[in-house]
Write a protein that holds these residues in place. Structure first.
Motif, PDB file in Angstrom:
ATOM      1  N   LEU A   1       0.843  -1.201   0.000  1.00  0.00           N
ATOM      2  CA  LEU A   1       0.000   0.000   0.000  1.00  0.00           C
ATOM      3  C   LEU A   1       0.877   1.249   0.000  1.00  0.00           C
ATOM      4  O   LEU A   1       1.926   1.277   0.651  1.00  0.00           O
ATOM      5  N   PRO A   2       0.465   2.280  -0.712  1.00  0.00           N
ATOM      6  CA  PRO A   2       1.300   3.485  -0.813  1.00  0.00           C
ATOM      7  C   PRO A   2       1.392   4.245   0.507  1.00  0.00           C
ATOM      8  O   PRO A   2       0.456   4.270   1.302  1.00  0.00           O
ATOM      9  N   THR A   3       2.551   4.852   0.723  1.00  0.00           N
ATOM     10  CA  THR A   3       2.790   5.711   1.877  1.00  0.00           C
ATOM     11  C   THR A   3       3.218   7.082   1.369  1.00  0.00           C
ATOM     12  O   THR A   3       3.588   7.239   0.211  1.00  0.00           O
ATOM     13  N   SER A   4       3.161   8.073   2.268  1.00  0.00           N
ATOM     14  CA  SER A   4       3.603   9.405   1.869  1.00  0.00           C
ATOM     15  C   SER A   4       4.182  10.148   3.063  1.00  0.00           C
ATOM     16  O   SER A   4       3.980   9.774   4.212  1.00  0.00           O
ATOM     17  N   VAL A   5       4.904  11.196   2.736  1.00  0.00           N
ATOM     18  CA  VAL A   5       5.521  12.067   3.725  1.00  0.00           C
ATOM     19  C   VAL A   5       4.903  13.444   3.557  1.00  0.00           C
ATOM     20  O   VAL A   5       4.670  13.899   2.436  1.00  0.00           O
ATOM     21  N   LEU A   6       4.627  14.089   4.665  1.00  0.00           N
ATOM     22  CA  LEU A   6       4.051  15.433   4.637  1.00  0.00           C
ATOM     23  C   LEU A   6       5.131  16.451   4.961  1.00  0.00           C
ATOM     24  O   LEU A   6       5.809  16.343   5.986  1.00  0.00           O
ATOM     25  N   PHE A   7       5.300  17.409   4.077  1.00  0.00           N
ATOM     26  CA  PHE A   7       6.224  18.518   4.306  1.00  0.00           C
ATOM     27  C   PHE A   7       5.373  19.741   4.620  1.00  0.00           C
ATOM     28  O   PHE A   7       4.406  20.036   3.919  1.00  0.00           O
ATOM     29  N   SER A   8       5.734  20.455   5.677  1.00  0.00           N
ATOM     30  CA  SER A   8       4.984  21.650   6.083  1.00  0.00           C
ATOM     31  C   SER A   8       5.943  22.748   6.496  1.00  0.00           C
ATOM     32  O   SER A   8       7.071  22.480   6.913  1.00  0.00           O
ATOM     33  N   MET A   9       5.434  23.967   6.400  1.00  0.00           N
ATOM     34  CA  MET A   9       6.174  25.135   6.877  1.00  0.00           C
ATOM     35  C   MET A   9       5.170  26.060   7.549  1.00  0.00           C
ATOM     36  O   MET A   9       3.964  25.964   7.318  1.00  0.00           O
ATOM     37  N   PRO A  10       5.674  26.978   8.376  1.00  0.00           N
ATOM     38  CA  PRO A  10       4.769  27.933   9.013  1.00  0.00           C
ATOM     39  C   PRO A  10       4.013  28.777   7.987  1.00  0.00           C
ATOM     40  O   PRO A  10       4.441  28.944   6.838  1.00  0.00           O
ATOM     41  N   ARG A  11       2.895  29.314   8.422  1.00  0.00           N
ATOM     42  CA  ARG A  11       2.035  30.154   7.582  1.00  0.00           C
ATOM     43  C   ARG A  11       2.843  31.246   6.888  1.00  0.00           C
ATOM     44  O   ARG A  11       3.770  31.819   7.453  1.00  0.00           O
TER      45      ARG A  11
ATOM     46  N   ASP B   1       4.407  29.555   1.911  1.00  0.00           N
ATOM     47  CA  ASP B   1       3.910  28.664   0.859  1.00  0.00           C
ATOM     48  C   ASP B   1       4.883  28.542  -0.311  1.00  0.00           C
ATOM     49  O   ASP B   1       5.152  27.430  -0.795  1.00  0.00           O
ATOM     50  N   ALA B   2       5.399  29.663  -0.781  1.00  0.00           N
ATOM     51  CA  ALA B   2       6.302  29.639  -1.939  1.00  0.00           C
ATOM     52  C   ALA B   2       7.575  28.860  -1.612  1.00  0.00           C
ATOM     53  O   ALA B   2       8.054  28.075  -2.441  1.00  0.00           O
ATOM     54  N   GLU B   3       8.102  29.044  -0.409  1.00  0.00           N
ATOM     55  CA  GLU B   3       9.299  28.304  -0.002  1.00  0.00           C
ATOM     56  C   GLU B   3       9.005  26.809   0.074  1.00  0.00           C
ATOM     57  O   GLU B   3       9.838  25.983  -0.320  1.00  0.00           O
ATOM     58  N   LEU B   4       7.843  26.472   0.603  1.00  0.00           N
ATOM     59  CA  LEU B   4       7.448  25.073   0.698  1.00  0.00           C
ATOM     60  C   LEU B   4       7.352  24.448  -0.690  1.00  0.00           C
ATOM     61  O   LEU B   4       7.853  23.341  -0.918  1.00  0.00           O
ATOM     62  N   LEU B   5       6.728  25.153  -1.615  1.00  0.00           N
ATOM     63  CA  LEU B   5       6.613  24.645  -2.987  1.00  0.00           C
ATOM     64  C   LEU B   5       7.991  24.454  -3.618  1.00  0.00           C
ATOM     65  O   LEU B   5       8.248  23.427  -4.270  1.00  0.00           O
ATOM     66  N   ARG B   6       8.894  25.420  -3.419  1.00  0.00           N
ATOM     67  CA  ARG B   6      10.250  25.290  -3.981  1.00  0.00           C
ATOM     68  C   ARG B   6      10.984  24.106  -3.360  1.00  0.00           C
ATOM     69  O   ARG B   6      11.646  23.331  -4.064  1.00  0.00           O
ATOM     70  N   ALA B   7      10.880  23.963  -2.044  1.00  0.00           N
ATOM     71  CA  ALA B   7      11.558  22.856  -1.361  1.00  0.00           C
ATOM     72  C   ALA B   7      11.047  21.514  -1.867  1.00  0.00           C
ATOM     73  O   ALA B   7      11.835  20.602  -2.157  1.00  0.00           O
ATOM     74  N   CYS B   8       9.742  21.380  -1.999  1.00  0.00           N
ATOM     75  CA  CYS B   8       9.173  20.115  -2.468  1.00  0.00           C
ATOM     76  C   CYS B   8       9.516  19.843  -3.928  1.00  0.00           C
ATOM     77  O   CYS B   8       9.730  18.685  -4.314  1.00  0.00           O
ATOM     78  N   ALA B   9       9.608  20.888  -4.725  1.00  0.00           N
ATOM     79  CA  ALA B   9      10.033  20.713  -6.123  1.00  0.00           C
ATOM     80  C   ALA B   9      11.469  20.192  -6.167  1.00  0.00           C
ATOM     81  O   ALA B   9      11.793  19.302  -6.973  1.00  0.00           O
ATOM     82  N   CYS B  10      12.324  20.710  -5.291  1.00  0.00           N
ATOM     83  CA  CYS B  10      13.712  20.227  -5.220  1.00  0.00           C
ATOM     84  C   CYS B  10      13.758  18.777  -4.751  1.00  0.00           C
ATOM     85  O   CYS B  10      14.512  17.966  -5.297  1.00  0.00           O
ATOM     86  N   ILE B  11      12.961  18.460  -3.746  1.00  0.00           N
ATOM     87  CA  ILE B  11      12.916  17.084  -3.232  1.00  0.00           C
ATOM     88  C   ILE B  11      12.428  16.140  -4.323  1.00  0.00           C
ATOM     89  O   ILE B  11      12.986  15.058  -4.528  1.00  0.00           O
ATOM     90  N   GLU B  12      11.403  16.566  -5.044  1.00  0.00           N
ATOM     91  CA  GLU B  12      10.874  15.750  -6.132  1.00  0.00           C
ATOM     92  C   GLU B  12      11.943  15.546  -7.218  1.00  0.00           C
ATOM     93  O   GLU B  12      12.121  14.439  -7.728  1.00  0.00           O
ATOM     94  N   ALA B  13      12.656  16.606  -7.548  1.00  0.00           N
ATOM     95  CA  ALA B  13      13.709  16.500  -8.573  1.00  0.00           C
ATOM     96  C   ALA B  13      14.828  15.565  -8.110  1.00  0.00           C
ATOM     97  O   ALA B  13      15.342  14.770  -8.902  1.00  0.00           O
TER      98      ALA B  13
END
Length: 140
Positions: free
Chosen positions: A106-116, A119-131
């Protein structure tokens, strides 16, 4: 809405959760808001730019058969949402990303979060992680 004809249009599991909040007193709500504000202040003070990572849920997704028993569904749903609800309470944007599979496949996932407001930093970080993940997969 819960007292009108529209109530029948709400998923029964969601409606049960909404119905359970009817007994939530204004004093309880105000106490919850005060605790939330305290948590937000602490988060901003000790971890303003931190990228948090934790399992999206402490359990893998239950099978559809669990939905037929309302009490079991409610218990599993509460457990599955436990990690996400903390971020929601603290108004933290989050992105769940695939992390693999459990022993049953069964698939698992990890949640990445940042303080309010991060959002833009979170998106950039996750894009780097994905890459990085795509690069690693290509190296195998």
């Amino acid at each position: 809405m819960l007292d009108g004809p529209e109530a029948t249009r709400i998923d029964p599991h969601i409606r049960a959760r909404l119905e359970s909040a009817r007994g939530f007193l204004a004093a309880d709500y105000l106490a919850l808001l005060a605790a939330r504000d305290s948590g937000l202040r602490a988060l901003r003070a000790c971890a303003p730019g931190t990228l948090f990572m934790f399992p999206t849920t402490p359990i893998v997704a239950p099978t559809i058969e669990h939905a037929s028993d309302p009490a079991r569904h409610a218990a599993l749903n509460a457990r599955a949402l436990a990690h996400c609800m903390v971020g929601s309470l603290l108004d933290m944007p989050g992105i769940a990303m695939p992390s693999g599979f459990d022993a049953r496949g069964l698939p698992t996932s990890v949640l990445f979060s940042m303080p309010r407001g991060r959002d833009a930093e979170l998106l950039r970080a996750c894009a780097c992680i994905e890459a990085l993940g795509a690069t690693e997969a290509g190296m195998r």
